[in-house]
Scaffold this motif. Structure first.
Motif, PDB file in Angstrom:
ATOM      1  N   SER A 283       0.881  -1.182  -0.004  1.00 36.73           N
ATOM      2  CA  SER A 283       0.269   0.060  -0.196  1.00 36.73           C
ATOM      3  C   SER A 283       1.080   1.308   0.005  1.00 36.73           C
ATOM      4  N   LEU A 284       1.964   1.062   0.587  1.00 41.05           N
ATOM      5  CA  LEU A 284       2.910   2.228   0.497  1.00 41.05           C
ATOM      6  C   LEU A 284       3.394   2.497  -0.865  1.00 41.05           C
ATOM      7  N   ARG A 285       3.820   1.660  -1.575  1.00 43.83           N
ATOM      8  CA  ARG A 285       4.021   1.818  -2.937  1.00 43.83           C
ATOM      9  C   ARG A 285       3.066   2.328  -3.690  1.00 43.83           C
ATOM     10  N   LEU A 286       1.810   1.930  -3.556  1.00 45.35           N
ATOM     11  CA  LEU A 286       0.607   2.413  -4.203  1.00 45.35           C
ATOM     12  C   LEU A 286       0.514   3.939  -3.804  1.00 45.35           C
ATOM     13  N   ALA A 287       0.499   4.281  -2.590  1.00 45.45           N
ATOM     14  CA  ALA A 287       0.606   5.961  -2.322  1.00 45.45           C
ATOM     15  C   ALA A 287       1.801   6.493  -3.232  1.00 45.45           C
ATOM     16  N   GLU A 288       2.977   5.957  -3.365  1.00 45.13           N
ATOM     17  CA  GLU A 288       3.873   6.487  -4.190  1.00 45.13           C
ATOM     18  C   GLU A 288       3.609   6.712  -5.490  1.00 45.13           C
ATOM     19  N   VAL A 289       3.181   5.522  -6.227  1.00 47.84           N
ATOM     20  CA  VAL A 289       2.921   5.536  -7.670  1.00 47.84           C
ATOM     21  C   VAL A 289       1.740   6.560  -7.965  1.00 47.84           C
ATOM     22  N   ASP A 290       0.855   6.737  -6.915  1.00 49.49           N
ATOM     23  CA  ASP A 290      -0.254   7.478  -6.920  1.00 49.49           C
ATOM     24  C   ASP A 290       0.234   8.968  -7.233  1.00 49.49           C
ATOM     25  N   VAL A 291       1.455   9.518  -6.538  1.00 50.22           N
ATOM     26  CA  VAL A 291       1.916  10.525  -6.838  1.00 50.22           C
ATOM     27  C   VAL A 291       2.591  10.857  -8.024  1.00 50.22           C
ATOM     28  N   VAL A 292       3.296   9.820  -8.453  1.00 56.20           N
ATOM     29  CA  VAL A 292       3.908   9.973 -10.030  1.00 56.20           C
ATOM     30  C   VAL A 292       2.781  10.070 -10.891  1.00 56.20           C
ATOM     31  N   ASN A 294      -0.285  11.291 -10.515  1.00 53.82           N
ATOM     32  CA  ASN A 294      -0.895  12.607 -10.384  1.00 53.82           C
ATOM     33  C   ASN A 294      -0.064  13.366 -11.203  1.00 53.82           C
ATOM     34  N   GLY A 295       1.319  13.702 -10.998  1.00 56.52           N
ATOM     35  CA  GLY A 295       2.204  14.455 -11.769  1.00 56.52           C
ATOM     36  C   GLY A 295       2.080  14.607 -13.089  1.00 56.52           C
ATOM     37  N   MET A 296       1.909  13.266 -13.622  1.00 54.78           N
ATOM     38  CA  MET A 296       1.858  13.143 -15.190  1.00 54.78           C
ATOM     39  C   MET A 296       0.732  13.614 -15.667  1.00 54.78           C
ATOM     40  N   SER A 336       6.514  10.248 -21.863  1.00 60.45           N
ATOM     41  CA  SER A 336       7.056   8.966 -22.141  1.00 60.45           C
ATOM     42  C   SER A 336       7.939   8.197 -21.188  1.00 60.45           C
ATOM     43  N   GLN A 337       8.473   8.885 -20.584  1.00 60.53           N
ATOM     44  CA  GLN A 337       9.428   8.372 -19.346  1.00 60.53           C
ATOM     45  C   GLN A 337       8.403   8.009 -18.160  1.00 60.53           C
ATOM     46  N   LEU A 338       7.775   8.848 -17.815  1.00 55.03           N
ATOM     47  CA  LEU A 338       6.710   8.503 -16.757  1.00 55.03           C
ATOM     48  C   LEU A 338       5.836   7.317 -17.126  1.00 55.03           C
ATOM     49  N   ILE A 339       5.430   6.898 -18.275  1.00 54.26           N
ATOM     50  CA  ILE A 339       4.571   5.880 -18.452  1.00 54.26           C
ATOM     51  C   ILE A 339       5.474   4.509 -17.974  1.00 54.26           C
ATOM     52  N   VAL A 340       6.700   4.594 -18.418  1.00 48.97           N
ATOM     53  CA  VAL A 340       7.513   3.279 -17.980  1.00 48.97           C
ATOM     54  C   VAL A 340       7.711   3.225 -16.308  1.00 48.97           C
ATOM     55  N   ASP A 341       7.911   4.350 -15.994  1.00 46.91           N
ATOM     56  CA  ASP A 341       8.054   4.367 -14.437  1.00 46.91           C
ATOM     57  C   ASP A 341       6.792   3.985 -13.718  1.00 46.91           C
ATOM     58  N   ILE A 342       6.010   4.356 -14.051  1.00 47.83           N
ATOM     59  CA  ILE A 342       4.449   4.093 -13.410  1.00 47.83           C
ATOM     60  C   ILE A 342       4.311   2.583 -13.642  1.00 47.83           C
TER      61      ILE A 342
END
Lengths: 396, 83
Positions: A283-292, A294-296, A336-342
């Motif tokens: 769930s912490l990882r989920l909270a982190e990816v949600d930030v990314v 959101n930024g995208m 295009s970089q964030l999609i790979v990250d997410i």
């Protein structure tokens, strides 16, 4: 700039329309998407469903019979479609880019206005032939030229990529204005399927976006000289094709990323249910990816809103500025970089269930599609353009 | 004099499809093959050659449209630098 300015549909209409798109997503696009991907085949049933909803003329202004949607609304549709099939969303997005070039720059042309009316009726699909063998991927340079004689043109182009070319009703082709024109003195010609021969140059067996069928072709076309857009290609590119492309692509990448995060969410919820008193580590990882994510999303929305405003202000000089071009490129580079990250983060959350191809949390398709984003119109080329333009810009 | 130097810099850095000798001071440089990215090299060479800086608002098609308009811009910027 635009005589044929699209008029926005009411927000409630868009809500209804998005509901319909979700419906065809669930009933038609998603069920076919596995086969489209596995066989690298054109998503016929998805495109038929888009035609049924009249979506191929979504950007055609209302006075010509279209839906009159704006870029913000189109971006949202691309995002929704990408939840169901990245290739279908990409084909829809690429088609809309061609429609936008014609809507924005077909002004004063009786032929193109009539064409748009018929597009509404017939729901034609338009492909694009911009790059050419021998120019190294530079859109602003052509070798081929339109040869006009007695109001008829002839054009031969060796195109390394024409996505879904063999399934399109028309193809919008860039070429030099005339056989004696400079390589950068370009126009766009809308060629008709009936008057065009496509001889395949390559196959399309890629990691992702397999359903776009982006083969190369030698294109040989004839037609009426009225089929040449009446505006120089450099203006079409800076005002429409460049910003519009990066907005609709970034929007669909956002949809793929959001769908990956949705799967991660569902996975974490399942884990949490097993032990309601202790939140799972994921769930912490989920909270982190949600930030990314959101930024995208904010990035895509902000640039789309800016472009929408510039279109309404009709400021041709603003589109030509290096500041606008670099910002457009920045949207492409970052999303295009964030999609790979997410998608990668979602994979870590779902673990082996995301890695498996036979799990409901599978993320293989998302990951394969995600890597295409940085490569189609290569980020290195875009970065080099920005590096050059930034030399000239004094103020950030 | 200034015009000749601008002409020379355009010839060296403009990456045009047409030889500069065939262009008048009013000829459209974009029609002669000048691209948006090539204007950057041209701008840097003009800045170096005349010891000036183009402000962002002068980086337009109007400024780079012809040898004459470039010379006028350079003249304006050198006058500003002299004040």
């Amino acid at each position: 700039m635009t005589m044929l300015e699209p008029q926005p549909a009411a927000a409630s209409d868009l809500g209804l329309l998005l509901g319909e798109i979700h419906r065809i997503g669930r009933e038609v696009i998603q069920p076919a998407s596995h086969d489209v991907d596995a066989a690298a085949r054109f998503p016929h049933e998805a495109v038929a469903a888009l035609r049924d909803l009249q979506l191929l003329s979504a950007y055609v202004p209302r006075d010509l019979g279209g839906m009159g949607l704006d870029i913000v609304q189109l971006g949202k549709i691309c995002e929704v479609l990408a939840h169901y099939c990245g290739s279908t969303a990409m084909i829809f997005a690429m088609h809309q880019i061609q429609v936008a070039c014609i809507v924005h720059h077909g002004r004063g042309s009786a032929w193109f206005e009539q064409y748009l009316r018929e597009l509404v009726d017939k729901q034609w699909l338009i492909a694009s032939a911009t790059t050419e063998l021998g120019v190294g991927g530079d859109l602003r340079s052509s070798i081929c030229a339109v040869e006009v004689e007695d109001d008829r043109f002839r054009l031969v182009k060796k195109a390394p990529v024409i996505s879904y070319g063999q399934f399109a009703d028309q193809i919008l082709v860039t070429s030099r204005r005339a056989p004696d024109a400079a390589s950068s003195d370009q126009v766009q010609v809308l060629v008709q399927k009936e008057e065009t021969e496509l001889e395949p140059l390559s196959t399309w067996d890629t990691l992702g976006f397999r359903g776009t069928c982006s083969l190369g072709f030698v294109l040989t076309a004839t037609g009426s000289s009225a089929q040449v857009l009446p505006v120089a290609f450099d203006a079409i590119l800076s005002e429409t094709m460049h910003p519009f492309s990066h907005i609709v692509w970034a929007s669909l990448w956002l949809g793929i990323a959001a769908d990956a995060v949705n799967r991660a969410r569902a996975f974490v919820r399942g884990e949490a249910r097993k032990n309601p008193h202790l939140p799972p580590a994921s769930s912490l990882r989920l909270a982190e990816v949600d930030v990314v994510l959101n930024g995208m999303r904010n990035n895509v929305n902000a640039f789309t809103a800016d472009y929408h405003r510039l279109l309404q202000e009709n400021d041709a000089e603003a589109f030509k500025s290096f500041a606008f071009a670099t910002r457009t490129n920045n949207l492409k580079l970052s999303s295009s970089q964030l999609i790979v990250d997410i998608v990668g983060r979602a994979m870590l959350i779902c673990g082996i269930n995301g890695y498996r191809n036979d799990s409901k949390f599978t993320l293989g398709r998302h990951l394969r599609d995600a890597y295409g984003a940085a490569l189609m119109v290569n980020n290195d080329r875009i970065m080099a353009h920005n590096a050059t333009m930034l030399l000239a810009l004094k103020e950030a | 004099m200034l015009l000749e130097k601008v002409r020379e810099i355009v010839a060296q850095h403009g990456r045009l499809g047409t030889p500069v000798a065939q262009l008048t001071d009013e000829s459209d440089l974009y029609e002669a093959g000048l691209t948006s990215l090539a204007t950057v090299g041209l701008m840097l060479a003009l800045e170096d050659g005349f010891d000036i800086e183009f402000p962002d608002n002068m980086l337009s098609r109007k400024t780079f449209g012809s040898i004459g308009s470039l010379a006028a811009a350079v003249e304006q910027l050198t006058a500003r630098a002299a004040v």
